[in-house]
Design a protein around this motif. Structure first.
Motif, PDB file in Angstrom:
ATOM      1  N   SER A   1     -17.923  20.914   4.117  1.00 61.67           N
ATOM      2  CA  SER A   1     -18.417  20.333   2.865  1.00 61.67           C
ATOM      3  C   SER A   1     -17.825  21.024   1.636  1.00 61.67           C
ATOM      4  N   SER A   2     -17.565  22.314   1.725  1.00 62.26           N
ATOM      5  CA  SER A   2     -16.990  23.029   0.580  1.00 62.26           C
ATOM      6  C   SER A   2     -15.583  22.521   0.269  1.00 62.26           C
ATOM      7  N   VAL A   3     -14.810  22.221   1.329  1.00 64.52           N
ATOM      8  CA  VAL A   3     -13.457  21.682   1.136  1.00 64.52           C
ATOM      9  C   VAL A   3     -13.526  20.264   0.593  1.00 64.52           C
ATOM     10  N   ARG A   4     -14.459  19.474   1.113  1.00 59.04           N
ATOM     11  CA  ARG A   4     -14.599  18.095   0.643  1.00 59.04           C
ATOM     12  C   ARG A   4     -15.020  18.058  -0.825  1.00 59.04           C
ATOM     13  N   ASP A   5     -15.904  18.958  -1.223  1.00 57.64           N
ATOM     14  CA  ASP A   5     -16.317  19.008  -2.627  1.00 57.64           C
ATOM     15  C   ASP A   5     -15.137  19.349  -3.532  1.00 57.64           C
ATOM     16  N   ASP A   6     -14.269  20.218  -3.054  1.00 54.23           N
ATOM     17  CA  ASP A   6     -13.085  20.590  -3.835  1.00 54.23           C
ATOM     18  C   ASP A   6     -12.101  19.431  -3.929  1.00 54.23           C
ATOM     19  N   LEU A   7     -11.985  18.646  -2.839  1.00 53.35           N
ATOM     20  CA  LEU A   7     -11.035  17.537  -2.809  1.00 53.35           C
ATOM     21  C   LEU A   7     -11.527  16.311  -3.578  1.00 53.35           C
ATOM     22  N   LYS A   8     -12.832  16.168  -3.738  1.00 52.35           N
ATOM     23  CA  LYS A   8     -13.397  14.950  -4.318  1.00 52.35           C
ATOM     24  C   LYS A   8     -12.807  14.636  -5.687  1.00 52.35           C
ATOM     25  N   ASP A   9     -12.825  15.587  -6.598  1.00 56.55           N
ATOM     26  CA  ASP A   9     -12.314  15.356  -7.953  1.00 56.55           C
ATOM     27  C   ASP A   9     -10.804  15.172  -7.952  1.00 56.55           C
ATOM     28  N   LYS A  10     -10.112  15.894  -7.080  1.00 54.22           N
ATOM     29  CA  LYS A  10      -8.654  15.775  -7.019  1.00 54.22           C
ATOM     30  C   LYS A  10      -8.239  14.391  -6.541  1.00 54.22           C
ATOM     31  N   VAL A  11      -8.907  13.908  -5.493  1.00 51.33           N
ATOM     32  CA  VAL A  11      -8.591  12.588  -4.951  1.00 51.33           C
ATOM     33  C   VAL A  11      -8.876  11.510  -5.996  1.00 51.33           C
TER      34      VAL A  11
ATOM     35  N   VAL B   1       0.840  -1.198   0.000  1.00 52.31           N
ATOM     36  CA  VAL B   1       0.000   0.000   0.000  1.00 52.31           C
ATOM     37  C   VAL B   1       0.875   1.247   0.000  1.00 52.31           C
ATOM     38  N   GLY B   2       2.015   1.166   0.691  1.00 57.63           N
ATOM     39  CA  GLY B   2       2.955   2.282   0.707  1.00 57.63           C
ATOM     40  C   GLY B   2       3.501   2.590  -0.673  1.00 57.63           C
ATOM     41  N   ALA B   3       3.657   1.560  -1.514  1.00 52.30           N
ATOM     42  CA  ALA B   3       4.128   1.787  -2.884  1.00 52.30           C
ATOM     43  C   ALA B   3       3.104   2.613  -3.664  1.00 52.30           C
ATOM     44  N   TYR B   4       1.829   2.261  -3.527  1.00 51.32           N
ATOM     45  CA  TYR B   4       0.768   3.043  -4.188  1.00 51.32           C
ATOM     46  C   TYR B   4       0.762   4.470  -3.668  1.00 51.32           C
ATOM     47  N   ASN B   5       0.831   4.624  -2.344  1.00 48.55           N
ATOM     48  CA  ASN B   5       0.767   5.963  -1.753  1.00 48.55           C
ATOM     49  C   ASN B   5       1.962   6.825  -2.145  1.00 48.55           C
ATOM     50  N   GLU B   6       3.125   6.205  -2.289  1.00 53.96           N
ATOM     51  CA  GLU B   6       4.312   6.968  -2.676  1.00 53.96           C
ATOM     52  C   GLU B   6       4.151   7.541  -4.087  1.00 53.96           C
ATOM     53  N   LEU B   7       3.637   6.718  -4.989  1.00 54.10           N
ATOM     54  CA  LEU B   7       3.401   7.190  -6.358  1.00 54.10           C
ATOM     55  C   LEU B   7       2.293   8.245  -6.389  1.00 54.10           C
ATOM     56  N   ARG B   8       1.252   8.020  -5.629  1.00 51.69           N
ATOM     57  CA  ARG B   8       0.143   8.980  -5.590  1.00 51.69           C
ATOM     58  C   ARG B   8       0.574  10.294  -4.957  1.00 51.69           C
TER      59      ARG B   8
ATOM     60  N   GLN C   1       1.689  15.975  -5.382  1.00 52.89           N
ATOM     61  CA  GLN C   1       2.600  17.107  -5.171  1.00 52.89           C
ATOM     62  C   GLN C   1       2.826  17.849  -6.494  1.00 52.89           C
ATOM     63  N   ARG C   2       2.975  17.106  -7.571  1.00 52.76           N
ATOM     64  CA  ARG C   2       3.208  17.734  -8.877  1.00 52.76           C
ATOM     65  C   ARG C   2       1.995  18.540  -9.340  1.00 52.76           C
ATOM     66  N   LEU C   3       0.796  18.001  -9.118  1.00 56.54           N
ATOM     67  CA  LEU C   3      -0.415  18.648  -9.626  1.00 56.54           C
ATOM     68  C   LEU C   3      -1.013  19.665  -8.658  1.00 56.54           C
ATOM     69  N   TYR C   4      -0.968  19.342  -7.350  1.00 50.29           N
ATOM     70  CA  TYR C   4      -1.699  20.171  -6.385  1.00 50.29           C
ATOM     71  C   TYR C   4      -0.827  20.708  -5.245  1.00 50.29           C
ATOM     72  N   GLY C   5       0.440  20.323  -5.203  1.00 52.36           N
ATOM     73  CA  GLY C   5       1.330  20.853  -4.182  1.00 52.36           C
ATOM     74  C   GLY C   5       1.122  20.300  -2.789  1.00 52.36           C
ATOM     75  N   GLN C   6       0.468  19.126  -2.664  1.00 50.67           N
ATOM     76  CA  GLN C   6       0.294  18.499  -1.358  1.00 50.67           C
ATOM     77  C   GLN C   6       0.207  16.991  -1.519  1.00 50.67           C
ATOM     78  N   ASP C   7       0.445  16.267  -0.431  1.00 49.09           N
ATOM     79  CA  ASP C   7       0.440  14.805  -0.485  1.00 49.09           C
ATOM     80  C   ASP C   7      -0.974  14.267  -0.682  1.00 49.09           C
ATOM     81  N   PHE C   8      -1.057  13.168  -1.422  1.00 45.66           N
ATOM     82  CA  PHE C   8      -2.345  12.508  -1.629  1.00 45.66           C
ATOM     83  C   PHE C   8      -2.916  11.990  -0.319  1.00 45.66           C
ATOM     84  N   THR C   9      -2.053  11.431   0.539  1.00 46.66           N
ATOM     85  CA  THR C   9      -2.546  10.856   1.791  1.00 46.66           C
ATOM     86  C   THR C   9      -3.231  11.911   2.663  1.00 46.66           C
ATOM     87  N   LYS C  10      -2.699  13.133   2.655  1.00 46.60           N
ATOM     88  CA  LYS C  10      -3.339  14.214   3.416  1.00 46.60           C
ATOM     89  C   LYS C  10      -4.652  14.619   2.769  1.00 46.60           C
ATOM     90  N   MET C  11      -4.668  14.730   1.438  1.00 48.14           N
ATOM     91  CA  MET C  11      -5.891  15.089   0.732  1.00 48.14           C
ATOM     92  C   MET C  11      -6.991  14.061   0.989  1.00 48.14           C
TER      93      MET C  11
END
Length: 202
Positions: free
Chosen positions: A173-183, A140-147, A152-162
């Motif tokens: 809810s406004s933040v979650r709506d913004d994160l939904k498509d990015k995740v 799972v760490g291999a997937y998370n490292e790639l993600r 970071q390249r697209l949004y400037g933050q880690d996927f695991t935090k997003m």
């Protein structure tokens, strides 16, 4: 002749109350350790279809754990600390050249692209639970490292935090709506296809 006094009796009337209070005390103060288990989000059940899916062997990364805790990866013995790097190399190999964000070796004998790459994990019935969990974490760490790299390249933050913020019910809810498509976009770039084969007894 004076009468002999009998042995003094102990008043046991309150013993039941004391035992009950002790029982309540230990029930309230005792903590019971429970295993957290594996955090897995299962895919939705697809309607049954009579379609035979053909998967090329080169798109399957086999990981076997024997009863002694040894790893056999792609039929070769491997140390646990090398597993994550090997899995990353497989996931982003990009053998068919269709992945423009992959940085793999483009080995024709390995996976075509992240969409087709499948990791198959198989363990022995006598494998230690701690070893099994450690191997799971590395994969799972291999997937998370790639993600994380792509997030970071697209949004400037880690996927695991997003993902953590998106799944947190306390996130507005406004933040979650913004994160939904990015995740979802990052998940689609490296879909987690971790298959667990039936355990064996060797």
């Amino acid at each position: 002749m004076p009468r002999r006094k009998g042995a003094p009796e102990v008043n046991a009337g309150s013993m039941a109350d004391i035992a009950f209070l002790l029982l309540i005390f230990f029930l309230v103060t005792t903590t019971i350790e429970t295993d957290a288990g594996l955090d897995r989000m299962l895919p939705p059940i697809d309607p049954p279809e009579d379609i035979d899916v053909v998967i090329k062997q080169k798109n399957i990364f086999t990981v076997n754990i024997n009863k002694n805790g040894q790893l056999l990866v792609e039929d070769q013995l491997m140390r646990l600390e090398d597993l994550r790097e090997a899995a990353i190399g497989f996931l982003e190999n990009n053998g068919d050249g269709s992945c423009n964000y992959c940085k793999g070796r483009k080995d024709q004998s390995s996976s075509d692209n992240p969409e087709k790459a499948i990791i198959s994990l198989k363990n022995d019935r006598e494998t230690k639970y701690s070893t099994y969990i450690t191997v799971q974490n590395e994969l799972v760490g291999a997937y998370n490292e790639l993600r994380n790299r792509e997030a970071q390249r697209l949004y400037g933050q880690d996927f695991t935090k997003m993902e953590g913020d998106y799944l947190n019910p306390e996130t507005p809810s406004s933040v979650r709506d913004d994160l939904k498509d990015k995740v979802k976009r990052i998940q689609d770039m490296f879909p987690q296809k971790l298959s667990e084969a039936e355990t064996t007894s060797n």
